[in-house]
Design a protein around this motif. Structure first.
Motif, PDB file in Angstrom:
ATOM      1  N   LEU A  52       0.853  -1.181   0.000  1.00  0.00           N
ATOM      2  CA  LEU A  52       0.000   0.000   0.000  1.00  0.00           C
ATOM      3  C   LEU A  52       0.892   1.235   0.000  1.00  0.00           C
ATOM      4  O   LEU A  52       1.861   1.303   0.756  1.00  0.00           O
ATOM      5  CB  LEU A  52      -0.904   0.032   1.229  1.00  0.00           C
ATOM      6  CG  LEU A  52      -1.904  -1.100   1.349  1.00  0.00           C
ATOM      7  CD1 LEU A  52      -2.448  -1.187   2.755  1.00  0.00           C
ATOM      8  CD2 LEU A  52      -3.027  -0.894   0.375  1.00  0.00           C
ATOM      9  N   TRP A  64      -4.833   5.254   1.095  1.00  0.00           N
ATOM     10  CA  TRP A  64      -3.828   4.261   0.702  1.00  0.00           C
ATOM     11  C   TRP A  64      -4.224   3.674  -0.642  1.00  0.00           C
ATOM     12  O   TRP A  64      -5.383   3.340  -0.870  1.00  0.00           O
ATOM     13  CB  TRP A  64      -3.741   3.157   1.755  1.00  0.00           C
ATOM     14  CG  TRP A  64      -3.235   3.690   3.056  1.00  0.00           C
ATOM     15  CD1 TRP A  64      -3.979   4.185   4.084  1.00  0.00           C
ATOM     16  CD2 TRP A  64      -1.875   3.823   3.446  1.00  0.00           C
ATOM     17  NE1 TRP A  64      -3.167   4.611   5.090  1.00  0.00           N
ATOM     18  CE2 TRP A  64      -1.873   4.403   4.734  1.00  0.00           C
ATOM     19  CE3 TRP A  64      -0.661   3.515   2.839  1.00  0.00           C
ATOM     20  CZ2 TRP A  64      -0.693   4.677   5.425  1.00  0.00           C
ATOM     21  CZ3 TRP A  64       0.511   3.778   3.533  1.00  0.00           C
ATOM     22  CH2 TRP A  64       0.487   4.349   4.801  1.00  0.00           C
ATOM     23  N   ARG A  66      -3.655   0.535  -3.273  1.00  0.00           N
ATOM     24  CA  ARG A  66      -3.128  -0.834  -3.400  1.00  0.00           C
ATOM     25  C   ARG A  66      -2.196  -0.843  -4.603  1.00  0.00           C
ATOM     26  O   ARG A  66      -2.601  -1.154  -5.722  1.00  0.00           O
ATOM     27  CB  ARG A  66      -4.258  -1.834  -3.570  1.00  0.00           C
ATOM     28  CG  ARG A  66      -4.961  -2.119  -2.281  1.00  0.00           C
ATOM     29  CD  ARG A  66      -5.605  -3.495  -2.296  1.00  0.00           C
ATOM     30  NE  ARG A  66      -6.352  -3.696  -1.085  1.00  0.00           N
ATOM     31  CZ  ARG A  66      -5.846  -4.223   0.025  1.00  0.00           C
ATOM     32  NH1 ARG A  66      -4.601  -4.629   0.053  1.00  0.00           N
ATOM     33  NH2 ARG A  66      -6.590  -4.368   1.098  1.00  0.00           N
ATOM     34  N   ILE A 110      -8.866   2.920   1.768  1.00  0.00           N
ATOM     35  CA  ILE A 110      -8.091   2.246   0.723  1.00  0.00           C
ATOM     36  C   ILE A 110      -8.759   2.477  -0.620  1.00  0.00           C
ATOM     37  O   ILE A 110      -9.948   2.240  -0.792  1.00  0.00           O
ATOM     38  CB  ILE A 110      -7.941   0.736   1.009  1.00  0.00           C
ATOM     39  CG1 ILE A 110      -7.222   0.550   2.340  1.00  0.00           C
ATOM     40  CG2 ILE A 110      -7.197   0.047  -0.127  1.00  0.00           C
ATOM     41  CD1 ILE A 110      -7.088  -0.879   2.782  1.00  0.00           C
TER      42      ILE A 110
END
Length: 111
Positions: A52, A64, A66, A110
């Motif tokens: 991340l 964050w 991926r 995320i």
């Protein structure tokens, strides 16, 4: 509205403590700039690793990305990504956590 920035070293210490408290131990893999370095999180699960990358969302809040994709990757693939990022930004911190679900041990947005 932008969130105030916390010094990188302080943030990493907090993340490691939260990981320990959550039963997801972490380790500092690489020390970056103590004040303004970015952070890469390596999440280790039985299915592989996920990296991340710390970013800012469109609304200016912390988030964050991926960086290695939605699924776990091999250790070699994660290491290659990290090496490329460090060559572009030598101030990066790298922190690794045990994460069976490939999620960080703290609340995180995320993308």
């Amino acid at each position: 509205m932008r969130e105030p920035r916390v010094k990188a070293e302080f943030w990493v210490q907090m993340a490691l403590r939260r990981g320990t408290a959550a039963g997801r131990p972490g380790v500092l893999v690489r020390r970056g700039d103590p004040d303004a370095g970015g952070v890469l999180l390596v999440l280790r699960a039985g299915t592989g690793l996920s990296v991340l990358s710390q970013i800012r969302a469109a609304d200016g809040t912390s988030a964050w990305l991926r960086a290695t994709g939605p699924d776990g990757v091999t250790e070699a693939a994660a290491d290659a990504y990290i090496a490329r990022q460090i060559s572009a930004d030598p101030d990066l911190w790298v922190v690794e956590f045990e994460a069976p679900d490939l999620l960080p041990p703290f609340e995180a947005k995320i993308i």
